[in-house]
Structures are given as C-alpha cells and as structure tokens.
Design an enzyme around this catalytic site. Structure first.
Site, PDB file in Angstrom:
ATOM      1  CB  VAL A 110      73.126   7.392 -24.794  1.00 40.72           C
ATOM      2  CG1 VAL A 110      73.762   6.818 -23.544  1.00 40.72           C
ATOM      3  CG2 VAL A 110      71.673   7.753 -24.565  1.00 40.72           C
ATOM      4  CB  CYS A 111      73.824  12.928 -23.605  1.00 44.45           C
ATOM      5  SG  CYS A 111      72.872  13.708 -24.924  1.00 44.45           S
ATOM      6  CE  LYS A 112      67.149  16.095 -18.810  1.00 43.51           C
ATOM      7  NZ  LYS A 112      66.314  15.076 -18.237  1.00 43.51           N
TER       8      LYS A 112
END
Length: 114
Positions: free
Chosen positions: A72-74
């Site tokens: 996951v990232c932004k």
C-alpha cells in the site's frame, strides 16, 4: 486482477486488489506493507501495517515477512512498483491495494495516526 500501471516513472505489471478484498485478506492474516515515506506514514497509516519505504525495499527484502502480502502507498502507484519488485524476486503471494491509504480511509477502514 493483473494490471499494468505507470509507477515511479516506468510501466509495471502486478496483481491489484480493491479495498474490500484487501480488508478481507487482512482479517484472514495477510500482512500489509506500507511503502510510503516516513513522513507520510507518520501522518496516517493502515492500522496493523508494517513499514518499509519503497526506496529501501530492494535492500531490505529479508525483512519482508513470508505469507500473503499486500502493498500500500498513498494512491496505488508506488505499491504497484513494490508488488512488481517482489514478484520479480519470486514472490507469488503479493498484491497492490488499489487506491492506497487514501482509498482505505475513504472506505471507512481502520487508520492509525502518528
């Protein structure tokens, strides 16, 4: 679902799942790997996730736990790059979370701050 996405300035291919599927998999024991920078994680992060920034991931692969892994990232770009990197290293149990931490929060999933 297999996707191709421009991530970190290049085209990558990886498995991508939606927030609902990610939440279900986390409840079943999947590990969520947050690949954002330290300052982003300090602002908010998926509750229960572990953290290795994308720019450090290649050098810290030994720290990535075995088992089902969700990156996951932004918003989903860097996490796709991380998933592709892990897949290229031989992992077959990794998926990127579409819409990232922002989508996770918007869907009402647990977020931690600080």
């Amino acid at each position: 679902m297999r996707i191709q996405k421009e991530a970190v300035g290049r085209l990558v291919e990886c498995d991508e799942i939606d927030i609902e599927e990610a939440s279900r998999l986390q409840a079943e024991g999947a590990i969520i790997l947050d690949v954002r920078n330290h300052d982003e994680r300090a602002e908010k992060h998926v509750t229960g996730s572990i953290h290795i920034p994308l720019h450090q991931l290649a050098g810290r692969l030994a720290e990535v736990p075995d088992g089902r892994l969700l990156t996951v990232c932004k918003m989903g770009g860097r996490s796709a790059a991380a998933a592709a990197l892990l897949e290229n290293g031989g992992r077959t149990d990794v998926s990127s979370i579409a819409t990232g931490t922002d989508g996770w929060e918007a869907a009402g999933q647990p977020i931690s701050r600080g």
